[in-house]
Design a protein around this motif. Structure first.
Motif, PDB file in Angstrom:
ATOM      1  N   MET A  81       8.670   7.333  -1.860  1.00 31.68           N
ATOM      2  CA  MET A  81       7.760   7.250  -2.933  1.00 31.68           C
ATOM      3  C   MET A  81       6.257   6.713  -2.158  1.00 31.68           C
ATOM      4  O   MET A  81       6.399   5.916  -1.428  1.00 31.68           O
ATOM      5  N   ARG A  82       5.306   7.002  -2.805  1.00 27.77           N
ATOM      6  CA  ARG A  82       3.844   6.471  -2.591  1.00 27.77           C
ATOM      7  C   ARG A  82       3.183   6.245  -3.947  1.00 27.77           C
ATOM      8  O   ARG A  82       3.288   7.080  -4.782  1.00 27.77           O
ATOM      9  N   PHE A  83       2.901   5.036  -4.206  1.00 20.92           N
ATOM     10  CA  PHE A  83       2.182   4.320  -5.219  1.00 20.92           C
ATOM     11  C   PHE A  83       0.894   4.106  -4.988  1.00 20.92           C
ATOM     12  O   PHE A  83       0.796   3.131  -3.913  1.00 20.92           O
ATOM     13  N   ASP A  84      -0.166   4.687  -5.497  1.00 22.63           N
ATOM     14  CA  ASP A  84      -1.485   4.344  -5.247  1.00 22.63           C
ATOM     15  C   ASP A  84      -2.043   3.643  -6.252  1.00 22.63           C
ATOM     16  O   ASP A  84      -2.258   3.785  -7.419  1.00 22.63           O
ATOM     17  N   ALA A  85      -2.279   2.237  -5.867  1.00 23.49           N
ATOM     18  CA  ALA A  85      -2.710   1.353  -6.784  1.00 23.49           C
ATOM     19  C   ALA A  85      -4.229   1.259  -7.012  1.00 23.49           C
ATOM     20  O   ALA A  85      -4.801   0.395  -7.954  1.00 23.49           O
ATOM     21  N   MET A  86      -4.929   2.096  -6.300  1.00 22.38           N
ATOM     22  CA  MET A  86      -6.364   2.515  -6.442  1.00 22.38           C
ATOM     23  C   MET A  86      -7.151   1.235  -6.069  1.00 22.38           C
ATOM     24  O   MET A  86      -8.200   1.059  -6.877  1.00 22.38           O
ATOM     25  N   SER A  87      -6.742   0.323  -5.251  1.00 24.19           N
ATOM     26  CA  SER A  87      -7.672  -0.965  -4.995  1.00 24.19           C
ATOM     27  C   SER A  87      -7.976  -1.838  -6.685  1.00 24.19           C
ATOM     28  O   SER A  87      -8.866  -2.562  -6.674  1.00 24.19           O
ATOM     29  N   ALA A  88      -6.881  -1.575  -7.692  1.00 22.15           N
ATOM     30  CA  ALA A  88      -7.270  -2.086  -8.915  1.00 22.15           C
ATOM     31  C   ALA A  88      -5.924  -3.057  -9.191  1.00 22.15           C
ATOM     32  O   ALA A  88      -5.166  -3.276  -8.354  1.00 22.15           O
ATOM     33  N   VAL A  89      -5.713  -3.110 -10.356  1.00 22.12           N
ATOM     34  CA  VAL A  89      -4.944  -4.351 -10.886  1.00 22.12           C
ATOM     35  C   VAL A  89      -3.279  -4.253 -10.599  1.00 22.12           C
ATOM     36  O   VAL A  89      -2.785  -5.207 -10.299  1.00 22.12           O
ATOM     37  N   THR A  90      -3.108  -2.906 -10.434  1.00 23.73           N
ATOM     38  CA  THR A  90      -1.558  -2.728 -10.320  1.00 23.73           C
ATOM     39  C   THR A  90      -0.845  -2.988  -9.110  1.00 23.73           C
ATOM     40  O   THR A  90       0.202  -3.053  -8.828  1.00 23.73           O
ATOM     41  N   GLY A  91      -1.830  -3.347  -7.919  1.00 23.06           N
ATOM     42  CA  GLY A  91      -1.418  -3.583  -6.651  1.00 23.06           C
ATOM     43  C   GLY A  91      -0.297  -4.820  -6.520  1.00 23.06           C
ATOM     44  O   GLY A  91       0.811  -4.674  -6.360  1.00 23.06           O
ATOM     45  N   PRO A  92      -0.531  -5.994  -7.264  1.00 27.51           N
ATOM     46  CA  PRO A  92       0.381  -7.162  -7.112  1.00 27.51           C
ATOM     47  C   PRO A  92       1.685  -6.564  -7.792  1.00 27.51           C
ATOM     48  O   PRO A  92       2.879  -7.163  -7.713  1.00 27.51           O
ATOM     49  N   TYR A  93       1.537  -5.856  -8.987  1.00 29.65           N
ATOM     50  CA  TYR A  93       2.666  -5.478  -9.841  1.00 29.65           C
ATOM     51  C   TYR A  93       3.694  -4.770  -9.110  1.00 29.65           C
ATOM     52  O   TYR A  93       4.965  -4.556  -9.022  1.00 29.65           O
ATOM     53  N   ALA A 112       5.500  -6.136  -6.070  1.00 28.51           N
ATOM     54  CA  ALA A 112       6.533  -7.215  -6.564  1.00 28.51           C
ATOM     55  C   ALA A 112       7.656  -6.455  -6.991  1.00 28.51           C
ATOM     56  O   ALA A 112       8.807  -6.758  -6.742  1.00 28.51           O
ATOM     57  N   ILE A 113       7.450  -5.349  -7.656  1.00 26.12           N
ATOM     58  CA  ILE A 113       8.668  -4.497  -8.411  1.00 26.12           C
ATOM     59  C   ILE A 113       8.998  -3.416  -7.473  1.00 26.12           C
ATOM     60  O   ILE A 113      10.355  -3.314  -7.466  1.00 26.12           O
ATOM     61  N   LEU A 114       8.246  -2.589  -6.899  1.00 24.95           N
ATOM     62  CA  LEU A 114       8.724  -1.343  -6.153  1.00 24.95           C
ATOM     63  C   LEU A 114       9.152  -1.845  -4.647  1.00 24.95           C
ATOM     64  O   LEU A 114      10.319  -1.694  -4.498  1.00 24.95           O
ATOM     65  N   GLY A 155       4.808  -0.306   2.376  1.00 29.98           N
ATOM     66  CA  GLY A 155       3.814   0.776   2.506  1.00 29.98           C
ATOM     67  C   GLY A 155       4.175   1.853   1.448  1.00 29.98           C
ATOM     68  O   GLY A 155       3.116   2.561   1.412  1.00 29.98           O
ATOM     69  N   THR A 156       5.079   1.454   0.758  1.00 25.65           N
ATOM     70  CA  THR A 156       5.260   2.556  -0.546  1.00 25.65           C
ATOM     71  C   THR A 156       4.026   2.539  -1.362  1.00 25.65           C
ATOM     72  O   THR A 156       3.693   3.394  -1.948  1.00 25.65           O
ATOM     73  N   VAL A 157       3.364   1.198  -1.298  1.00 26.73           N
ATOM     74  CA  VAL A 157       2.217   0.695  -2.198  1.00 26.73           C
ATOM     75  C   VAL A 157       1.034   1.021  -1.277  1.00 26.73           C
ATOM     76  O   VAL A 157       0.726   0.489  -0.387  1.00 26.73           O
ATOM     77  N   ILE A 158      -0.006   1.811  -1.531  1.00 25.97           N
ATOM     78  CA  ILE A 158      -1.245   1.909  -0.614  1.00 25.97           C
ATOM     79  C   ILE A 158      -2.259   1.477  -1.811  1.00 25.97           C
ATOM     80  O   ILE A 158      -2.285   1.506  -3.077  1.00 25.97           O
ATOM     81  N   ASN A 159      -3.486   0.897  -1.242  1.00 26.49           N
ATOM     82  CA  ASN A 159      -4.547   0.364  -1.899  1.00 26.49           C
ATOM     83  C   ASN A 159      -3.883  -0.755  -2.692  1.00 26.49           C
ATOM     84  O   ASN A 159      -4.595  -0.811  -4.159  1.00 26.49           O
TER      85      ASN A 159
END
Ligand code: VG1
Ligand code: CO
Length: 543
Positions: free
Chosen positions: A208-220, A223-225, A234-238
């Motif tokens: 999967m790919r999760f785009d946090a859009m350089s916003a608040v969900t990055g840390p979440y 930590a979770i995914l 690398g699943t989480v981008i931005n």
């Protein structure tokens, strides 16, 4: 260290919209502006002396300064404790979670959600009450009224406090507790979803790919995914929150989440894609080369809810905002549970959730949530989808196709006309309102208008009435057009046109959405005179 009383004068136009007060950073940085709002808020609250307040934001420009001001004002006004997210960070749903988990009096969330951030962009502040949800209209109206005759505010005359280390300090007579912004939230998610099954799915190679859009969900998301669920690094981008969101609109839709969209529709697409907005309360969900409309997402989650441990006992009811497609209503009917239609804005779900009338709620604007908190919740929706995918072991597209076969498909799209001159937009809506009685019976080719009104909502719990919530035009064939003005923009007016067409026949579930909706797009333009009045040819954003 003493409380200072500062003389001030009211600012006009601090009227909060559907999600608190949103203005340009420049406006918020005027002397006393933020202070006036915060003091007006505190002046409208009762019995908070010695209680706890939760404070955090989406990390946008001015977040840190605002947190310091609020801390000093909370202390000067007599709060007993402020729980603040480390670095001033708390996503909107996490703030709701923390308020509820710790029985706080309420919370202040600093965000302008999907609006861009930076010195020349937007800032926002909203207040959540003790149930963790957005302040109801009677509170926001009272704050607005107070802000018009405020003459002084209270603030502690003291240096800034360190909010970057988890721990406890005192500010005047108040305790400041810097908390890990993820911990309570992640613990709640583990109680709702089958983390073990999701972890196993990732271990078997699910990508999967999760785009946090350089916003608040990055840390979440990190930590979770990647942390608790073992998704590949690398699943989480931005995933690093930035004060200007990297110069982008942190709005999880096909237009703004272009990096993710390019990958999910590209050659080596992952199995699943998702994105979240500035403050983490919205979500976009994608399968491999496949887009899930938010309205469908709500319906599919509702139909599959019992696969998640937190919802295994079934749903009490489903609520959707009025412009959201009616896909969820058909699921509710099949389940034999209540279906509710509310005005746009999450605060209208609060009473239904508190009264146990609804369990799942959704908005067409990429908002989905449940009674686990009192806000919409982006990452929650993503985890819910992962749970469904792990349980059903099918691709996203197959799940949607089965759903449409069983319930029919709603072709759906929203066209936003942004930054229209306010006078033009207001006149357009006024004329539309005036023309409502003449619409039923009018024919446009195969489309005949069956009914037209300006949506009004009576809250089934407290009986309060909210009127003028959007023009609804219903066609005899079941198609629908909704038009309303945005309450969250900061520049001119935004006209939102919602288009929807129901198709029960599975042989017709592969049509192009915009082509299928083209006749309705033309009718909306004809009835409201959008192009003629704005002098523009196409909508700014089409999702
Ligand atoms: C928009 C959406 C609405 C949502 C609101 C707040 O409002 O349409 O569904 O509740 O934003 O979302 P409007 O009035 O501009 O249409 V947000 O992510 O503050 O988080
Ligand atoms: Co948001």
């Amino acid at each position: 260290m003493s409380a200072k009383i500062v003389a001030t004068t009211p600012f006009p136009g601090q009227k909060p919209g559907t999600s608190g007060l949103r203005k340009k950073v420049k406006t918020f940085r005027q002397p006393h502006y933020l202070e006036n709002f915060v003091q007006s808020l505190f002046d409208c609250l009762e019995g908070f002396k010695g209680t706890s307040l939760v404070v955090g934001g989406d990390g946008r420009f001015f977040n840190r300064e605002a947190v310091q001001i609020i801390l000093k004002m909370a202390a000067a006004n007599g709060f007993g404790r402020v729980m603040v997210g480390q670095g001033g960070i708390l996503s909107t749903p996490a703030a709701s979670c923390v308020i509820r988990a710790h029985g706080a009096y309420g919370g202040i969330v600093l965000s302008a959600s999907h609006n861009p951030g930076g010195p020349d962009e937007d800032f926002g502040i909203k207040y959540n009450i003790g149930n963790g949800g957005p302040a109801p209209e009677k509170v926001t109206e009272a704050v607005y009224a107070r802000s018009r005759d405020i003459s002084e505010y209270r603030i502690l005359d003291t240096p800034d406090i360190d909010i970057d280390e988890v721990g406890t300090a005192t500010l005047g007579g108040m305790i400041v507790q810097v908390i890990d912004p993820v911990e309570d939230y992640a613990a709640l998610m583990e109680t709702l979803f089958d983390f073990q099954a999701i972890r196993a799915m990732f271990a078997e190679g699910f990508r999967m790919r999760f785009d946090a859009m350089s916003a608040v969900t990055g840390p979440y998301a990190h930590a979770i995914l990647e942390g608790r669920l073992g998704a590949a690094p690398g699943t989480v981008i931005n995933g690093q929150p930035k004060e200007d969101f990297g110069g982008h609109h942190p709005d999880p839709n096909l237009v703004h989440a272009h990096e993710l969209v390019a990958e999910i529709f590209g050659p080596d697409a992952p199995d699943f894609g998702a994105a979240s907005d500035g403050d983490g309360d919205r979500n976009m969900v994608l399968g491999r080369r496949f887009y899930v409309t938010p309205s469908d997402s709500l319906a599919v989650l509702a139909a599959n809810a019992t696969l998640a441990p937190g919802y295994a006992r079934g749903l009490k009811g489903i609520a959707r905002s009025m412009p959201t497609s009616r896909a969820a209503d058909r699921v509710a009917a099949k389940l034999g549970i209540g279906a509710f239609e509310t005005p746009t804005g999450w605060k209208f779900f609060g009473n239904l959730l508190d009264a146990g009338l609804a369990t799942l709620c959704g908005e067409e604007s990429f908002g989905t949530g449940s009674d686990h908190v009192r806000e919409k919740d982006g990452l929650w929706a993503v985890l819910f989808w992962l749970n469904v995918l792990a349980a059903r072991q099918q691709p996203v597209e197959a799940i949607l196709r089965e759903h449409w076969s069983a319930y029919g498909r709603d072709y759906y799209s929203r066209h936003d006309w942004e930054a229209i001159e306010t006078t033009i937009a207001d006149a357009m809506i006024a004329d539309l309102r005036a023309s409502l009685p003449t619409l039923p019976g009018q024919r446009f080719g195969a489309f005949e208008i069956a009914a037209a009104d300006d949506f009004a909502y009576t809250d089934p719990v407290d009986g309060s009435v909210t009127s003028r919530q959007g023009i609804r035009i219903l066609f005899a064939c079941g198609a629908r057009i909704v038009m309303r003005l945005s309450g969250t923009g900061t520049e001119g007016a935004t006209l939102r046109v919602y288009l929807e067409r129901f198709e029960p026949d599975p042989a017709r579930h592969d049509l192009d959405t915009q082509e299928t909706l083209a006749p309705l797009i033309a009718i909306a333009d004809q009835i409201a005179g959008i192009r003629r009045r704005t002098g523009r040819e196409v909508a700014t954003v089409i999702t």
